[in-house]
Design a protein around this motif. Structure first.
Motif, PDB file in Angstrom:
ATOM      1  N   GLY A 144       1.566  19.441   0.661  1.00 49.34           N
ATOM      2  CA  GLY A 144       1.117  18.750   1.861  1.00 49.34           C
ATOM      3  C   GLY A 144      -0.303  18.219   1.721  1.00 49.34           C
ATOM      4  O   GLY A 144      -1.109  18.743   0.951  1.00 49.34           O
ATOM      5  N   SER A 145      -0.589  17.155   2.490  1.00 48.63           N
ATOM      6  CA  SER A 145      -1.929  16.575   2.472  1.00 48.63           C
ATOM      7  C   SER A 145      -2.953  17.601   2.963  1.00 48.63           C
ATOM      8  O   SER A 145      -2.765  18.214   4.016  1.00 48.63           O
ATOM      9  N   HIS A 146      -3.981  17.807   2.210  1.00 47.27           N
ATOM     10  CA  HIS A 146      -5.130  18.667   2.532  1.00 47.27           C
ATOM     11  C   HIS A 146      -4.841  20.174   2.490  1.00 47.27           C
ATOM     12  O   HIS A 146      -5.696  20.952   2.095  1.00 47.27           O
ATOM     13  N   VAL A 199      -7.369  -0.756  -6.692  1.00 45.98           N
ATOM     14  CA  VAL A 199      -6.116  -1.382  -6.273  1.00 45.98           C
ATOM     15  C   VAL A 199      -5.478  -0.527  -5.189  1.00 45.98           C
ATOM     16  O   VAL A 199      -5.543   0.694  -5.260  1.00 45.98           O
ATOM     17  N   VAL A 200      -4.857  -1.166  -4.194  1.00 50.71           N
ATOM     18  CA  VAL A 200      -4.065  -0.461  -3.184  1.00 50.71           C
ATOM     19  C   VAL A 200      -2.630  -0.977  -3.295  1.00 50.71           C
ATOM     20  O   VAL A 200      -2.398  -2.186  -3.198  1.00 50.71           O
ATOM     21  N   LEU A 201      -1.678  -0.060  -3.547  1.00 50.26           N
ATOM     22  CA  LEU A 201      -0.296  -0.481  -3.767  1.00 50.26           C
ATOM     23  C   LEU A 201       0.641   0.715  -3.581  1.00 50.26           C
ATOM     24  O   LEU A 201       0.220   1.863  -3.750  1.00 50.26           O
ATOM     25  N   SER A 212       0.850  -1.191   0.000  1.00 49.90           N
ATOM     26  CA  SER A 212       0.000   0.000   0.000  1.00 49.90           C
ATOM     27  C   SER A 212       0.884   1.238   0.000  1.00 49.90           C
ATOM     28  O   SER A 212       2.087   1.147   0.298  1.00 49.90           O
ATOM     29  N   GLY A 213       0.295   2.378  -0.299  1.00 50.14           N
ATOM     30  CA  GLY A 213       1.035   3.636  -0.250  1.00 50.14           C
ATOM     31  C   GLY A 213       1.483   3.939   1.168  1.00 50.14           C
ATOM     32  O   GLY A 213       2.600   4.412   1.391  1.00 50.14           O
ATOM     33  N   LEU A 214       0.611   3.648   2.126  1.00 50.33           N
ATOM     34  CA  LEU A 214       0.992   3.886   3.524  1.00 50.33           C
ATOM     35  C   LEU A 214       2.189   3.018   3.907  1.00 50.33           C
ATOM     36  O   LEU A 214       3.124   3.473   4.554  1.00 50.33           O
ATOM     37  N   LEU A 215       2.166   1.752   3.475  1.00 49.67           N
ATOM     38  CA  LEU A 215       3.286   0.857   3.779  1.00 49.67           C
ATOM     39  C   LEU A 215       4.573   1.372   3.131  1.00 49.67           C
ATOM     40  O   LEU A 215       5.656   1.243   3.702  1.00 49.67           O
ATOM     41  N   THR A 235      -1.782   3.488  -5.590  1.00 49.92           N
ATOM     42  CA  THR A 235      -3.245   3.474  -5.484  1.00 49.92           C
ATOM     43  C   THR A 235      -3.877   4.644  -6.244  1.00 49.92           C
ATOM     44  O   THR A 235      -5.010   4.532  -6.707  1.00 49.92           O
ATOM     45  N   LYS A 236      -3.150   5.754  -6.355  1.00 54.35           N
ATOM     46  CA  LYS A 236      -3.691   6.988  -6.922  1.00 54.35           C
ATOM     47  C   LYS A 236      -3.675   6.923  -8.456  1.00 54.35           C
ATOM     48  O   LYS A 236      -4.241   6.009  -9.005  1.00 54.35           O
ATOM     49  N   TYR A 237      -3.004   7.855  -9.128  1.00 56.31           N
ATOM     50  CA  TYR A 237      -3.050   7.870 -10.600  1.00 56.31           C
ATOM     51  C   TYR A 237      -2.493   6.615 -11.273  1.00 56.31           C
ATOM     52  O   TYR A 237      -3.047   6.194 -12.300  1.00 56.31           O
ATOM     53  N   ASN A 267       6.106  11.611  -2.863  1.00 53.03           N
ATOM     54  CA  ASN A 267       5.961  12.313  -4.151  1.00 53.03           C
ATOM     55  C   ASN A 267       4.669  11.925  -4.866  1.00 53.03           C
ATOM     56  O   ASN A 267       4.559  12.050  -6.084  1.00 53.03           O
ATOM     57  N   THR A 268       3.677  11.439  -4.128  1.00 53.15           N
ATOM     58  CA  THR A 268       2.464  10.914  -4.762  1.00 53.15           C
ATOM     59  C   THR A 268       1.774  11.954  -5.643  1.00 53.15           C
ATOM     60  O   THR A 268       1.437  11.688  -6.801  1.00 53.15           O
ATOM     61  N   TRP A 269       1.566  13.154  -5.110  1.00 51.05           N
ATOM     62  CA  TRP A 269       0.887  14.208  -5.886  1.00 51.05           C
ATOM     63  C   TRP A 269       1.705  14.596  -7.112  1.00 51.05           C
ATOM     64  O   TRP A 269       1.171  14.914  -8.168  1.00 51.05           O
TER      65      TRP A 269
HETATM   66  C1  LIG Z   1      -3.089   8.030  -0.462  1.00 51.44           C
HETATM   67  C2  LIG Z   1      -1.785   8.487   0.029  1.00 51.44           C
HETATM   68  C3  LIG Z   1      -0.962   7.646   0.749  1.00 51.44           C
HETATM   69  C4  LIG Z   1      -1.367   6.240   1.133  1.00 51.44           C
HETATM   70  O1  LIG Z   1      -1.640   5.423   0.049  1.00 51.44           O
HETATM   71  P1  LIG Z   1      -2.575   4.107   0.244  1.00 51.44           P
HETATM   72  O2  LIG Z   1      -2.224   3.283  -0.921  1.00 51.44           O
HETATM   73  O3  LIG Z   1      -3.977   4.604   0.259  1.00 51.44           O
HETATM   74  O4  LIG Z   1      -2.167   3.480   1.534  1.00 51.44           O
HETATM   75  C5  LIG Z   1       0.261   8.125   1.153  1.00 51.44           C
HETATM   76  N1  LIG Z   1       0.649   9.379   0.873  1.00 51.44           N
HETATM   77  C6  LIG Z   1      -0.134  10.222   0.173  1.00 51.44           C
HETATM   78  C7  LIG Z   1       0.364  11.595  -0.124  1.00 51.44           C
HETATM   79  C8  LIG Z   1      -1.373   9.812  -0.267  1.00 51.44           C
HETATM   80  O5  LIG Z   1      -2.154  10.667  -0.928  1.00 51.44           O
END
Ligand SMILES: *Cc1c(COP(=O)(O)O)cnc(C)c1O
Length: 406
Positions: free
Chosen positions: A170-172, A228-230, A97-100, A219-221, A197-199
């Protein structure tokens, strides 16, 4: 595409990805013929013809080659190759997952007695992991303002600061950070810079700006279809790859072949989706700015977003996710009603899928430093692949329904 685009404030960097996304990480043609997409291959045990071959395989753990199912599979290795190319790094580890990806990267580069600096705007679950889990293992976490100057940030660094983490924007709250400055400071003090660097996928090249470890929530784009969660962690130095890869093996981290396959499939169209979703998002952000109900639009490509100048300097595009802060004096009940009654904006976490989403960000996010929190009712929008006018009309209907507190 929406009308009225202003090329000065919006550049698309995803054209670099178009050919990579079409051609990287697939086996291609052969004498006997292959499908365009590599098949899903499942497995735990890997069979070797001799004991000598089994023993020789030991060295391949760093090389994305089959050893044992819990140490990776062919679909995972293909995805690792493609993510490394997108991020401009040398090696990638895919995790569940992204969190992992965030938590495992922190764990790989920290030990008991170390000091960790997290930006106050960090993804909430990353904050929670540091305060709950890392604390139990003797790592002390401190939060720095995401827009701290070089001098301010230097004041947070101690002799045992081993990791500075960044997340930009930053988130939010969407503060864009001065990543090259943070990298300079980190390296001067012998610390690693880890970046979520997700965004910024494809629009921010982490290793060109001094980042040591770049994290992606796939999981995002990349997966792109909300099914899917990755996650992925990418590095550029060989020594960092050994640290990361060893930790992944010690912890038994791997990813399902099906999830990797689906993410590879999603990635083939990512540049196209990003471009369309981002253009419509910027156009909607600009339109929202003109609305009397709106106080601030937190979109990194707009000049009043905190840290906009860093976006302009370092990014080649802006993702389709941004924040909206309403004016004071609007009743919170009517804001909640508006969010409930949107026709096309689903209420839910995450983003990067093909469908639009809304999430309230007022009273639901934690900050250690007072500045940075939205002062008024606020929400985050993820813009999907819907028609621009349909989305704008939906937002307009909602904003017109808001009631003033008198
Ligand atoms: C969604 C997100 C995560 C976590 O991703 P998951 O796959 O949902 O666990 C981590 N960092 C950012 C910036 C995110 O937007």
């Amino acid at each position: 595409m929406a009308s009225g685009e202003n090329r000065e404030t919006f550049r698309t960097g995803w054209s670099r990805l178009e050919t990579i996304l079409s051609h990287e990480a697939r086996q291609g043609a052969s004498e006997q013929g292959n499908f365009v997409n590599d098949p899903v291959t499942r497995g735990s045990t890997v069979l070797f013809s001799t004991i000598a071959a089994l023993n020789a395989n030991e060295a391949s753990r760093y090389n994305h080659e089959l050893t044992y199912g819990a140490m990776g599979n062919s679909n995972q290795f293909a995805l690792e190759k493609l993510i490394a190319a997108i991020e401009g790094g040398a090696q990638t580890q895919i995790v569940g997952s992204g969190l992992l990806a965030c938590t495992f990267a922190l764990q790989a580069f920290l030990k008991a007695g170390d000091h960790l600096l997290l930006p106050d705007s960090v993804y909430g679950p990353t904050r929670r992991f540091a305060l709950k889990t890392l604390a139990r293992f003797g790592v002390e976490t401190e939060f720095y303002p995401p827009l701290a100057s070089e001098e301010e940030l230097a004041g947070f660094i101690r002799s045992n600061t081993k990791v500075i983490f960044a997340e930009s924007p930053g988130s939010h709250t969407f503060e864009v950070q001065d990543v090259p400055m943070i990298a300079r400071l980190a390296h001067k003090n012998g610390a690693k810079l880890l970046l979520d660097n997700t965004w910024g996928i494809g629009a921010f090249m982490p290793f060109e700006h001094g980042v040591d470890v770049s994290i992606q929530a796939l999981t995002k784009y990349p997966a792109g279809h909300s099914d899917v969660v990755l996650g992925a962690v990418t590095v550029t130095h060989d020594e960092d790859w050994r640290t990361l890869r060893d930790e992944a093996i010690y912890m038994g981290l791997c990813a399902s072949p099906d999830d990797c396959w689906l993410t590879l499939r999603g990635l083939r169209t990512m540049a196209l989706r990003l471009e369309k979703q981002s253009r419509n998002a910027l156009e909607l952000a600009r339109w929202l700015k003109t609305r009397p109900e709106v106080a601030l639009v937190r979109h990194p490509a707009l000049p009043d977003c905190p840290g906009h100048d860093f976006w302009k300097r370092d990014f080649t595009g802006a993702a389709g996710v941004f924040g909206v802060e309403l004016r004071s004096g609007i009743s919170p009940d009517s804001v909640e009603r508006m969010l409930n009654e949107f026709e096309y904006f689903g209420i839910g976490a995450s983003w990067g899928g093909y469908e639009s989403l809304v999430l309230p960000t007022y009273g639901t996010i934690t900050r250690s430093h007072r500045d940075g929190l939205p002062a008024n009712p606020a929400f985050r929008l993820q813009i999907g692949l819907e028609n621009y006018e349909d989305l704008r009309r939906d937002l307009e209907r909602g904003l017109k329904s808001l009631e003033k507190i008198v």
